[in-house]
Write a protein that holds these residues in place. Structure first.
Motif, mmCIF file in Angstrom:
data_model
loop_
_atom_site.group_PDB
_atom_site.id
_atom_site.type_symbol
_atom_site.label_atom_id
_atom_site.label_comp_id
_atom_site.label_asym_id
_atom_site.label_seq_id
_atom_site.Cartn_x
_atom_site.Cartn_y
_atom_site.Cartn_z
ATOM 1 N N ARG A 86 -28.320 -126.655 10.285
ATOM 2 C CA ARG A 86 -28.409 -125.464 9.434
ATOM 3 C C ARG A 86 -27.588 -125.620 8.158
ATOM 4 O O ARG A 86 -28.014 -125.231 7.077
ATOM 5 C CB ARG A 86 -27.947 -124.231 10.198
ATOM 6 C CG ARG A 86 -28.985 -123.686 11.138
ATOM 7 C CD ARG A 86 -28.542 -122.318 11.693
ATOM 8 N NE ARG A 86 -29.199 -122.053 12.932
ATOM 9 C CZ ARG A 86 -28.775 -122.453 14.134
ATOM 10 N NH1 ARG A 86 -27.677 -123.139 14.255
ATOM 11 N NH2 ARG A 86 -29.461 -122.161 15.216
ATOM 12 N N GLU A 87 -26.399 -126.176 8.309
ATOM 13 C CA GLU A 87 -25.529 -126.375 7.150
ATOM 14 C C GLU A 87 -26.142 -127.379 6.172
ATOM 15 O O GLU A 87 -26.132 -127.163 4.959
ATOM 16 C CB GLU A 87 -24.160 -126.873 7.620
ATOM 17 C CG GLU A 87 -23.128 -126.951 6.537
ATOM 18 C CD GLU A 87 -21.771 -127.352 7.099
ATOM 19 O OE1 GLU A 87 -21.248 -128.382 6.633
ATOM 20 O OE2 GLU A 87 -21.264 -126.646 7.990
ATOM 21 N N HIS A 130 -33.542 -121.353 3.597
ATOM 22 C CA HIS A 130 -33.188 -120.041 3.050
ATOM 23 C C HIS A 130 -34.460 -119.220 2.802
ATOM 24 O O HIS A 130 -35.278 -119.567 1.953
ATOM 25 C CB HIS A 130 -32.411 -120.207 1.750
ATOM 26 C CG HIS A 130 -31.707 -118.979 1.320
ATOM 27 N ND1 HIS A 130 -32.366 -117.885 0.811
ATOM 28 C CD2 HIS A 130 -30.396 -118.656 1.338
ATOM 29 C CE1 HIS A 130 -31.499 -116.949 0.516
ATOM 30 N NE2 HIS A 130 -30.286 -117.388 0.833
ATOM 31 N N ALA A 159 -29.284 -125.752 4.265
ATOM 32 C CA ALA A 159 -29.079 -124.347 3.896
ATOM 33 C C ALA A 159 -30.110 -123.876 2.868
ATOM 34 O O ALA A 159 -30.650 -122.770 2.986
ATOM 35 C CB ALA A 159 -27.666 -124.142 3.370
#
Length: 175
Positions: A140-141, A148, A144
């Motif tokens: 996820r990081e 989104h 991002a």
């Protein structure tokens, strides 16, 4: 004549990762690319479920990234060197739109992977799409921007109704 979707998958995943790049170093870039490639693979397999569909795509071509570049504002940043961007002709707008939808909606991604059981492409199951379906914190990081919902909304919205139609064949429409 192409009977496989690898040129479209590679080009479309590359378009996504260039348009919504990883945040971080080399590992983040690799994790972002894997997520994009998994989403694009699912989208391409849904869009072109048979070898005949893939062969027809190989003959007709996918259409390129021009509209996607315009929607995201990337067209202004492209230079005039067409040889440097020849890969963009293999980007499939519908596949990119569907992949964007899958990256931003976990429920839709799960439905899409489940729908692959009806096609001739899938060789495995949920495990081969783990980073799409169950991204961990590092995934996820790294992705991002790629995941989104607000950033991908213009792309995901282009062909969302077609994706929902494909996933809802014979079922009640999901929203």
């Amino acid at each position: 004549m192409h009977a496989d979707l690898s040129p479209v998958i590679a080009a479309t995943a590359q378009w996504l990762t260039r348009s919504f790049p990883a945040s971080g170093g080399a590992l983040a870039s690799a994790l972002c690319e894997v997520q994009a490639r998994q989403a694009v693979t699912v989208a391409a397999w849904l869009r072109y479920p048979t070898a005949m569909d893939a062969a027809l795509l190989g003959m007709a071509g996918p259409g390129g990234s021009a509209r996607l570049d315009w929607v995201t504002g990337a067209d202004a940043a492209l230079d005039d060197d067409t040889d440097a961007h020849a890969w963009r002709t293999w980007v499939d707008e519908v596949v990119a739109s569907w992949a964007a939808g899958l990256l931003t909606d976990p429920e839709l991604a799960a439905l899409a992977v489940a729908a692959l059981a009806d096609g001739s492409h899938s060789t495995g199951g949920h495990a081969e799409f783990r980073r799409l379906l169950a991204p961990d914190d590092r995934d996820r990081e790294a992705a991002a921007l790629l995941r989104h919902p607000d950033l991908l909304a213009p792309v995901a919205g282009l062909h969302r109704s077609q994706l929902l139609d494909r996933l809802n064949q014979g079922r009640t429409l999901i929203a």
